[in-house]
Design a protein around this motif. Sequence first.
Motif, PDB file in Angstrom:
ATOM      1  N   THR A  31       0.892  -1.258  -0.109  1.00  0.00           N
ATOM      2  CA  THR A  31       0.053  -0.133   0.157  1.00  0.00           C
ATOM      3  C   THR A  31       0.787   1.196  -0.194  1.00  0.00           C
ATOM      4  OG1 THR A  31      -1.716   1.127   0.999  1.00  0.00           O
ATOM      5  CG2 THR A  31      -0.237   0.201   2.560  1.00  0.00           C
ATOM      6  N   ARG A  39      -8.113   7.614  -0.681  1.00  0.00           N
ATOM      7  CA  ARG A  39      -9.354   6.673  -0.605  1.00  0.00           C
ATOM      8  C   ARG A  39     -10.026   7.089   0.798  1.00  0.00           C
ATOM      9  NH1 ARG A  39     -10.331   3.376  -5.104  1.00  0.00           N
ATOM     10  NH2 ARG A  39      -8.805   3.561  -6.492  1.00  0.00           N
ATOM     11  N   CYS A 115     -19.446  -0.550  14.936  1.00  0.00           N
ATOM     12  CA  CYS A 115     -19.191   0.665  14.923  1.00  0.00           C
ATOM     13  C   CYS A 115     -20.312   1.947  15.351  1.00  0.00           C
ATOM     14  CB  CYS A 115     -18.784   1.490  13.545  1.00  0.00           C
ATOM     15  SG  CYS A 115     -17.297   0.472  12.858  1.00  0.00           S
ATOM     16  N   MET A 145      -9.243  -2.238  17.573  1.00  0.00           N
ATOM     17  CA  MET A 145      -9.497  -2.988  16.148  1.00  0.00           C
ATOM     18  C   MET A 145      -8.196  -3.506  15.795  1.00  0.00           C
ATOM     19  SD  MET A 145     -12.451  -2.425  16.092  1.00  0.00           S
ATOM     20  CE  MET A 145     -13.149  -2.970  14.549  1.00  0.00           C
ATOM     21  N   ARG A 154      -4.517  -5.859   2.850  1.00  0.00           N
ATOM     22  CA  ARG A 154      -4.389  -4.455   2.799  1.00  0.00           C
ATOM     23  C   ARG A 154      -5.623  -3.483   2.665  1.00  0.00           C
ATOM     24  NH1 ARG A 154      -2.254  -3.470  -3.494  1.00  0.00           N
ATOM     25  NH2 ARG A 154      -4.225  -4.170  -4.629  1.00  0.00           N
ATOM     26  N   SER A 155      -6.594  -4.309   2.228  1.00  0.00           N
ATOM     27  CA  SER A 155      -8.021  -3.760   2.025  1.00  0.00           C
ATOM     28  C   SER A 155      -8.783  -3.267   3.467  1.00  0.00           C
ATOM     29  CB  SER A 155      -8.900  -4.657   1.253  1.00  0.00           C
ATOM     30  OG  SER A 155      -9.235  -5.408   2.063  1.00  0.00           O
ATOM     31  N   LEU A 159      -7.304   0.679   7.796  1.00  0.00           N
ATOM     32  CA  LEU A 159      -8.477   1.378   8.164  1.00  0.00           C
ATOM     33  C   LEU A 159      -8.574   1.789   9.415  1.00  0.00           C
ATOM     34  CD1 LEU A 159     -10.961  -0.328   5.693  1.00  0.00           C
ATOM     35  CD2 LEU A 159      -9.545   1.815   5.091  1.00  0.00           C
ATOM     36  N   VAL A 220     -20.274  -1.933   1.704  1.00  0.00           N
ATOM     37  CA  VAL A 220     -20.444  -1.244   2.810  1.00  0.00           C
ATOM     38  C   VAL A 220     -20.542   0.140   2.568  1.00  0.00           C
ATOM     39  CG1 VAL A 220     -19.508  -0.792   5.030  1.00  0.00           C
ATOM     40  CG2 VAL A 220     -19.276  -3.024   4.288  1.00  0.00           C
ATOM     41  N   HIS A 252     -19.544   9.122  12.978  1.00  0.00           N
ATOM     42  CA  HIS A 252     -18.401   7.805  13.164  1.00  0.00           C
ATOM     43  C   HIS A 252     -17.414   8.070  12.178  1.00  0.00           C
ATOM     44  CE1 HIS A 252     -16.487   3.994  13.159  1.00  0.00           C
ATOM     45  NE2 HIS A 252     -16.943   3.610  12.025  1.00  0.00           N
ATOM     46  N   ALA A 254     -15.241   6.680   9.859  1.00  0.00           N
ATOM     47  CA  ALA A 254     -14.587   5.450   9.095  1.00  0.00           C
ATOM     48  C   ALA A 254     -13.994   5.764   7.874  1.00  0.00           C
ATOM     49  CB  ALA A 254     -16.026   4.500   8.533  1.00  0.00           C
ATOM     50  N   ASN A 255     -14.476   6.969   7.276  1.00  0.00           N
ATOM     51  CA  ASN A 255     -13.672   7.288   5.997  1.00  0.00           C
ATOM     52  C   ASN A 255     -14.011   8.679   5.746  1.00  0.00           C
ATOM     53  OD1 ASN A 255     -13.369   7.569   3.031  1.00  0.00           O
ATOM     54  ND2 ASN A 255     -13.240   5.567   2.800  1.00  0.00           N
ATOM     55  N   ILE A 258     -16.913   9.041   3.240  1.00  0.00           N
ATOM     56  CA  ILE A 258     -18.442   8.699   3.695  1.00  0.00           C
ATOM     57  C   ILE A 258     -18.713  10.248   4.421  1.00  0.00           C
ATOM     58  CG2 ILE A 258     -19.841   7.284   5.196  1.00  0.00           C
ATOM     59  CD1 ILE A 258     -17.793   4.937   4.621  1.00  0.00           C
ATOM     60  N   GLY A 314     -20.856  -2.926  11.432  1.00  0.00           N
ATOM     61  CA  GLY A 314     -21.156  -4.269  11.299  1.00  0.00           C
ATOM     62  C   GLY A 314     -22.768  -4.434  11.581  1.00  0.00           C
TER      63      GLY A 314
HETATM   64  N1  ACO Z   1      -3.431  -0.037  -0.670  1.00  0.00           N
HETATM   65  C1  ACO Z   1      -3.632  -0.090  -2.128  1.00  0.00           C
HETATM   66  N2  ACO Z   1      -4.371  -0.629  -3.027  1.00  0.00           N
HETATM   67  C2  ACO Z   1      -5.493  -1.109  -2.265  1.00  0.00           C
HETATM   68  C3  ACO Z   1      -5.634  -1.020  -0.838  1.00  0.00           C
HETATM   69  C4  ACO Z   1      -4.517  -0.585  -0.202  1.00  0.00           C
HETATM   70  N3  ACO Z   1      -4.650  -0.376   1.376  1.00  0.00           N
HETATM   71  N4  ACO Z   1      -6.799  -1.739  -0.523  1.00  0.00           N
HETATM   72  C5  ACO Z   1      -7.509  -2.226  -1.702  1.00  0.00           C
HETATM   73  N5  ACO Z   1      -6.673  -1.778  -2.698  1.00  0.00           N
HETATM   74  C6  ACO Z   1      -6.984  -2.023  -4.079  1.00  0.00           C
HETATM   75  C7  ACO Z   1      -7.984  -3.071  -4.571  1.00  0.00           C
HETATM   76  O1  ACO Z   1      -7.342  -4.273  -4.429  1.00  0.00           O
HETATM   77  C8  ACO Z   1      -8.336  -2.528  -5.512  1.00  0.00           C
HETATM   78  O2  ACO Z   1      -7.520  -2.967  -6.507  1.00  0.00           O
HETATM   79  P1  ACO Z   1      -7.974  -3.533  -8.118  1.00  0.00           P
HETATM   80  O3  ACO Z   1      -8.590  -2.422  -8.718  1.00  0.00           O
HETATM   81  O4  ACO Z   1      -6.635  -4.011  -8.687  1.00  0.00           O
HETATM   82  O5  ACO Z   1      -8.923  -4.939  -7.680  1.00  0.00           O
HETATM   83  C9  ACO Z   1      -8.528  -0.914  -5.761  1.00  0.00           C
HETATM   84  O6  ACO Z   1      -7.637  -0.965  -4.702  1.00  0.00           O
HETATM   85  C10 ACO Z   1      -9.847  -0.408  -5.459  1.00  0.00           C
HETATM   86  O7  ACO Z   1     -10.385  -1.049  -4.351  1.00  0.00           O
HETATM   87  P2  ACO Z   1     -11.804  -0.687  -3.619  1.00  0.00           P
HETATM   88  O8  ACO Z   1     -12.061  -1.649  -2.503  1.00  0.00           O
HETATM   89  O9  ACO Z   1     -12.876  -0.572  -4.788  1.00  0.00           O
HETATM   90  O10 ACO Z   1     -11.537   0.728  -3.243  1.00  0.00           O
HETATM   91  P3  ACO Z   1     -12.488   1.808  -2.567  1.00  0.00           P
HETATM   92  O11 ACO Z   1     -12.478   3.112  -3.039  1.00  0.00           O
HETATM   93  O12 ACO Z   1     -13.958   1.379  -2.340  1.00  0.00           O
HETATM   94  O13 ACO Z   1     -12.083   2.092  -1.016  1.00  0.00           O
HETATM   95  C11 ACO Z   1     -12.338   1.448   1.142  1.00  0.00           C
HETATM   96  C12 ACO Z   1     -11.896   0.997  -0.278  1.00  0.00           C
HETATM   97  C13 ACO Z   1     -11.385   2.312   1.706  1.00  0.00           C
HETATM   98  C14 ACO Z   1     -12.435   0.248   1.885  1.00  0.00           C
HETATM   99  C15 ACO Z   1     -13.597   1.888   0.965  1.00  0.00           C
HETATM  100  O14 ACO Z   1     -14.671   1.140   0.344  1.00  0.00           O
HETATM  101  C16 ACO Z   1     -14.410   1.925   2.484  1.00  0.00           C
HETATM  102  O15 ACO Z   1     -14.024   3.037   2.925  1.00  0.00           O
HETATM  103  N6  ACO Z   1     -15.501   1.569   2.610  1.00  0.00           N
HETATM  104  C17 ACO Z   1     -16.340   1.560   3.747  1.00  0.00           C
HETATM  105  C18 ACO Z   1     -15.585   1.092   5.082  1.00  0.00           C
HETATM  106  C19 ACO Z   1     -16.570   1.332   6.271  1.00  0.00           C
HETATM  107  O16 ACO Z   1     -17.206   2.388   6.308  1.00  0.00           O
HETATM  108  N7  ACO Z   1     -16.824   0.490   7.078  1.00  0.00           N
HETATM  109  C20 ACO Z   1     -17.809   0.842   7.992  1.00  0.00           C
HETATM  110  C21 ACO Z   1     -17.436   0.710   9.348  1.00  0.00           C
HETATM  111  S1  ACO Z   1     -16.441  -0.585   9.963  1.00  0.00           S
HETATM  112  C22 ACO Z   1     -17.309  -1.395  11.021  1.00  0.00           C
HETATM  113  O17 ACO Z   1     -18.251  -1.473  11.387  1.00  0.00           O
HETATM  114  C23 ACO Z   1     -16.170  -2.341  12.014  1.00  0.00           C
END
Ligand code: ACO
Length: 325
Positions: A31, A39, A115, A145, A154-155, A159, A220, A252, A254-255, A258, A314
């Motif tokens: 990453t 992001r 969350c 967490m 890494r995904s 976070l 999500v 909250h 998270a991002n 959002i 969740g």
């Molecule tokens: N570094 C580099 N690249 C990454 C990373 C990373 N850390 N993580 C994912 N990627 C890549 C993926 O593999 C993907 O690559 P590909 O296109 O080659 O397949 C690309 O980046 C895009 O991935 P997406 O998942 O589509 O990225 P997105 O823009 O959706 O961002 C994120 C991901 C940050 C997780 C976002 O979707 C998000 O914030 N989601 C909501 C999270 C959240 O709010 N959670 C709620 C509460 S948590 C709880 O309740 C415990």
Amino acid sequence: MSVIRSAVTGVGAYLPERVVTNAELSEIVDTSDEWIQERTGIRQRHRAADDQPTSDLAVEAARKALAAAGKTPADVDLIIVATTTPDMTFPSTASIVQRKILAPTCIAFDVQAVCTGFVYAISVADGFVARGHAKCALVIGAEEMSRLMDWTDRSTCVLFGDGAGAVVLEPVEGQGTPADRGILGFSLRSDGTKTDLLYVDGGPSTTGTVGHLRMAGNQVFRHAVVNIAEAVTSAAAAAGVEVSEVDWFVPHQANQRIIRGVGERLGLDENKVVSTVADHANTSAASIPLALDAAIRDGRIKRGDLVLLEAMGGGLTWGACAFRL
Ligand code: ACO
């Protein structure tokens, strides 16, 4: 008509000393600081020491909240800890906090709504305080967490962070209008058909392990903006106010995308939205009281302000709570 409201009379927070930067994470997974900031808006997160359980973070936050309210542990008659990362399966982290702060025999239990935990917990506490069952309630959001991360994924591992925040709730007399001090209204939701979008793949009655957090991030994300905006509107209606009348939104954390998306959907002034996600990352149930504490300490949120808390996590669970400080 005279009514009893639960007022937030003290707020406190605690972050573990160790800071983990995006650059440090880029040494263990593929990453980059640029990807994470673009992001998510996250620059860093805090991580608890190996020998520092969730209750230790909760205790630090609770002591500060009690001091801010001019109370001592001897005054406490209700402790609710919102956590998804308890010290142990049982006893509750709330009971452990009670022992550590030397609070007297009282009501103590945990709330688990991931969350959204803090919004659920403060709404539950409101029931006890407003009905006269508690005069000094500690509501704590405390999470480690980092204990749930798969450090090869890494995904998700970039976070989240660790931390705790707490509020003291006390009964105050109001007139039954939105001008009253205290909790004015809330809205809580869960949609159990979406458990597979965000979960931990372990537990005592399934794998017998703690497990790791798994998330279909972009699904999500899609639900987050719509659900949170709906909860904010419902909580404002329950409080008898317009969303436009709210002085401060404490979402909250998270991002940042959002937070921005919800703001745009509701037409919020971004100067009224508190954001700490850059420095704390997603600390689950701790993120709202951590952000609330930051904005009270730096003088943005003041006595008399109308504040709206909102979260999604969740479950999926989501909710919002409006109160006047
Ligand atoms: N570094 C580099 N690249 C990454 C990373 C990373 N850390 N993580 C994912 N990627 C890549 C993926 O593999 C993907 O690559 P590909 O296109 O080659 O397949 C690309 O980046 C895009 O991935 P997406 O998942 O589509 O990225 P997105 O823009 O959706 O961002 C994120 C991901 C940050 C997780 C976002 O979707 C998000 O914030 N989601 C909501 C999270 C959240 O709010 N959670 C709620 C509460 S948590 C709880 O309740 C415990």
